[in-house]
Design an enzyme around this catalytic site. Structure first.
Site, short mmCIF file in Angstrom:
data_model
loop_
_atom_site.label_atom_id
_atom_site.label_comp_id
_atom_site.label_asym_id
_atom_site.label_seq_id
_atom_site.Cartn_x
_atom_site.Cartn_y
_atom_site.Cartn_z
N ASP A 68 101.09 29.42 7.61
CA ASP A 68 101.88 29.95 8.72
C ASP A 68 101.13 31.18 9.22
O ASP A 68 101.24 32.24 8.61
CB ASP A 68 103.29 30.28 8.25
CG ASP A 68 104.12 31.01 9.29
OD1 ASP A 68 103.66 31.16 10.42
OD2 ASP A 68 105.24 31.45 8.95
N GLU A 107 103.04 38.38 15.27
CA GLU A 107 104.15 37.45 15.53
C GLU A 107 105.29 37.72 14.57
O GLU A 107 106.46 37.68 14.94
CB GLU A 107 103.65 36.00 15.40
CG GLU A 107 104.67 34.95 15.88
CD GLU A 107 105.61 34.43 14.78
OE1 GLU A 107 106.55 33.71 15.12
OE2 GLU A 107 105.42 34.78 13.60
N ASP A 164 103.07 26.62 16.28
CA ASP A 164 103.51 27.37 15.08
C ASP A 164 103.81 26.34 14.00
O ASP A 164 103.57 25.15 14.19
CB ASP A 164 104.73 28.24 15.40
CG ASP A 164 104.78 29.49 14.53
OD1 ASP A 164 104.38 29.40 13.34
OD2 ASP A 164 105.21 30.54 15.01
#
Lengths: 342, 341
Positions: free
Chosen positions: B172, B204, B227
């Site tokens: 991630d 982010e 994402d």
């Protein structure tokens, strides 16, 4: 010794499955002693000294480490497991582990933090709700790679860090194993028996049978013991401290140690300028619990390396403590086997 | 497979929110083979012009990972830290970490042994503030090596699981970065009539901040952000999750452009690219939330790579989902030059 310790920490030997550790130890001691393997899988090694022992001395360490065992596979192909030994339940989540003889990588996770309720985020996850993900697509796929009963170990780890510290997996009790290998490979004053035992973490079982077989007068158990020398733990609650030398206990939860041997250890340490400490809480336990009540009773001493985060995948010890411990143990072995045990 | 090497290189690079430069270097090095120009903006995001033209399509993923930040230096090599992003506190104890000081410093998150805990304490998850990180250094040595504000990452290797699945920290959203790079590779020899830009944005995890400034600077007409999203495990609600290995997840939400979502779905069907739909009721908690409202507004879609164990050191993905995400993005860009927009 540290090289041997490193090699030992990189091996997997969850209780009942100590074969890899045993094979390694035998490869190191073969030719330096008479060794055999008992019915449970422990190594009993008789080392000849320059002289016959005045008192029959046993030195013992355990080969096994805490870990897990595969107990089932669910429909999604995830492995269900139980702890083997006293794994600290708080350190299981978010780990990668090695599964079975094929050393498949598996990971232990849960649903993401984003999907947890406020309550769930604050509550430690009970181990029996966790599973190991090896990437299998379903139950059948998983069972073609893994069998029920396969052992699961933490990732191999041995790394010096900081100012003279070492972090590693299974330092409990590969430290004891490494020291005994060194002793066996060195020249000893008196005959001494060494046992590398199985199944300590599941109830001191290997030590029970090995000490019965050896039938010693005096025993020294080499171990690693909990150090809680953290910034917000004070005084006696720290139990023992890294950097203060080997730990000689007067009592723990399995044994009230022989007072004469206890006193002798401290006086010997003092005479030789070796730092030495005791435990300031009655906590933990080790193979002494089985050995001191073997047959008609055995006068027993435990010498341990202080170890932070014991029973986790990342145990931390101090190199100087290990060297001081090895030094003290060598002297204890000489004196105890030589009958100078008071 | 080359994608796996790329994933490993990206995921093992270091870039906690606010200190992404090492990860940015790795991403820039990969980007250069496709781009006319690559720059790092004042916030720390990587922006690249692949080809000038109109409409300008932006492919985006975020560069930063969650972690910790040094807040206090204590005695005997112990230090305290704060969370950077949504750290799962239940798994912190006895994790290995790396403090991103000038010379990286390795450490262990310390824990009191169980016998010092009350039954109640044992069940409770500690606050980040209650924990200490053990660096093993003396007090003096620690102060020479570590400064307040240094970021901390989880130390975890890159592992291969069965069925080609892989696990690492920071997938991630380095898996998203890999998908964008792979899409650029697929487009390398395509004659594009549209313009194309790429951004790998910082921060982010602190609220999609890097995407705000990067999308302002790039000024795209159309965008697809990549994402990761939740891949199902039996302890999670099925309707909130995709399936690991089930294909790229096409986002549908009131805050995403319906035209882009529809176009992505139609293209996935037409080109037989594995996909699944992910429907959300509002904000997506991805860079799309920032990009859609950049300047006068941007038509933006969202593709997600299903991932298990998000925000842990053992994030797990199926590289096939990276590939389907990359292919769908590439098809979208090819079509954008025509009447798609």
């Amino acid at each position: 010794m540290l090289k041997i310790l490193e090699e030992l920490c990189l091996l997997s030997g969850v209780s009942g499955n100590e074969g890899a550790v045993r094979d390694y130890i035998i490869s190191r001691i073969d030719g330096f002693c008479d060794w055999r393997i008992d019915s449970l899988g422990s190594i009993i090694a008789a080392k000849q000294g320059k002289k016959r022992a005045i008192k029959k001395l046993l030195v013992s360490s355990h080969m096994d480490e805490v870990g897990f065992i595969v107990t089932g596979v669910n429909e999604a192909g995830l492995l269900l497991f139980s702890a083997v030994g006293g794994v600290d339940a708080r350190v299981v989540l978010g780990r990668s582990v090695l599964v079975g003889p094929g050393k498949l990588t598996g990971v232990i996770g849960t649903k993401a933090v984003h999907m947890q309720s406020a309550d769930e985020r604050e509550t430690a996850v009970p181990m029996d709700s966790l599973y190991i993900d090896i990437g299998a697509k379903d139950k059948e796929d998983a069972l073609s790679h893994v069998a029920l009963g396969d052992r699961v170990s933490f990732q191999p780890l041995y790394q010096p860090f900081g100012s003279g510290l070492i972090r590693g997996k299974a330092l409990d009790d590969r430290i004891g194993c490494a020291m005994m290998i060194e002793l066996i490979r060195s020249e000893l004053e008196y005959d001494t028996v060494f046992t590398f035992v199985v199944q300590e973490e599941v109830g001191l079982r290997g030590a029970r049978t090995a000490s019965y077989t050896v039938d010693p007068e005096i025993a020294i158990v080499l171990e690693a013991t909990t150090a809680a020398d953290l910034p917000d733990v004070s005084g006696e609650k720290q139990v023992c401290k890294l950097g203060n030398g080997p730990v000689v206990s007067f009592m723990d939860r399995s044994t009230s140690y022989d007072n004469g041997l206890y006193q002798k250890a401290f006086s010997l340490a003092k005479e030789n300028g070796i730092p030495c400490q005791t435990k300031t809480m009655i906590a933990g336990g080790n193979d002494a619990g089985a050995i001191h009540v073997s047959r008609g009773g055995v006068r027993t001493l435990a010498v341990s390396a202080p170890c932070r985060y014991i029973h986790s995948p990342v145990c931390v010890v101090k190199e100087s403590d290990l060297l001081h411990m090895a030094e003290l143990v060598k002297l204890l072995v000489r004196d105890f086997a030589g009958g100078k045990d008071e | 497979m080359e994608t796996i090497e790329l994933l490993e290189r990206l995921a093992q690079s270091r870039g906690v929110a606010g200190q992404e430069s090492a990860a940015a270097e790795v991403a820039c090095a990969e980007l250069k083979q496709y781009a006319e120009s690559v720059a790092v903006d004042p916030m720390g995001s990587v922006t690249a012009v692949i080809k000038r033209g109109s409409p300008l399509v932006l492919l985006d993923a975020h560069l930063d990972e969650i972690g910790l930040i040094v807040t206090w230096l204590g005695d005997n090599g112990f230090l305290k830290a704060g969370a950077v992003g949504g750290v799962d506190r239940r798994l912190l104890i006895a994790q290995e970490v790396v403090i991103l000081a000038e010379e990286p410093v390795e450490g262990v998150i310390a824990s009191k042994p169980p016998h010092l805990l009350s039954a109640e304490e044992e069940k409770k998850v500690p606050k980040v503030d209650d924990l200490w990180i053990d660096t093993g250094y003396t007090s003096e040595e620690l102060r020479k090596r570590v400064k307040l504000g240094d970021r901390i990452i989880f130390k975890s290797g890159f592992h291969k699981l069965l069925g080609g699945r892989v696990c690492s920290k920071a997938l991630d959203d380095r898996a998203g970065v890999a998908a964008v790079l792979r899409a650029l590779e697929l487009l390398k020899n395509e004659p594009l009539s549209c313009g194309l830009a790429a951004t790998f944005t910082c921060q982010e995890e602190l609220g999609c901040l890097g995407a705000k400034t990067a999308s302002y600077t790039v000024e795209p007409d159309l965008a697809v952000t990549v994402d990761v999203s939740f891949a199902h495990t039996p302890d999670a609600p099925e309707h909130k999750c995709g399936k690991l290995g089930g294909g790229t997840m096409i986002g549908i939400s009131p805050t995403l452009d319906k035209g882009v979502s529809d176009a992505l779905t139609a293209l996935a069907q037409e080109k037989e690219i594995p996909y699944q739909l992910e429907v959300m009721g509002g904000l997506t908690s991805t860079n799309a939330d920032s990009i859609t409202v950049s300047r006068g507004g941007v038509k933006c879609g969202l593709l997600s790579i299903p991932l298990r164990y998000m925000h842990t050191p053992i994030e797990t993905i199926d590289p096939a989902d990276v590939e389907s995400t990359a292919r769908l993005m590439a098809e979208f860009v090819k079509k954008a030059g025509g009447k798609n927009a």
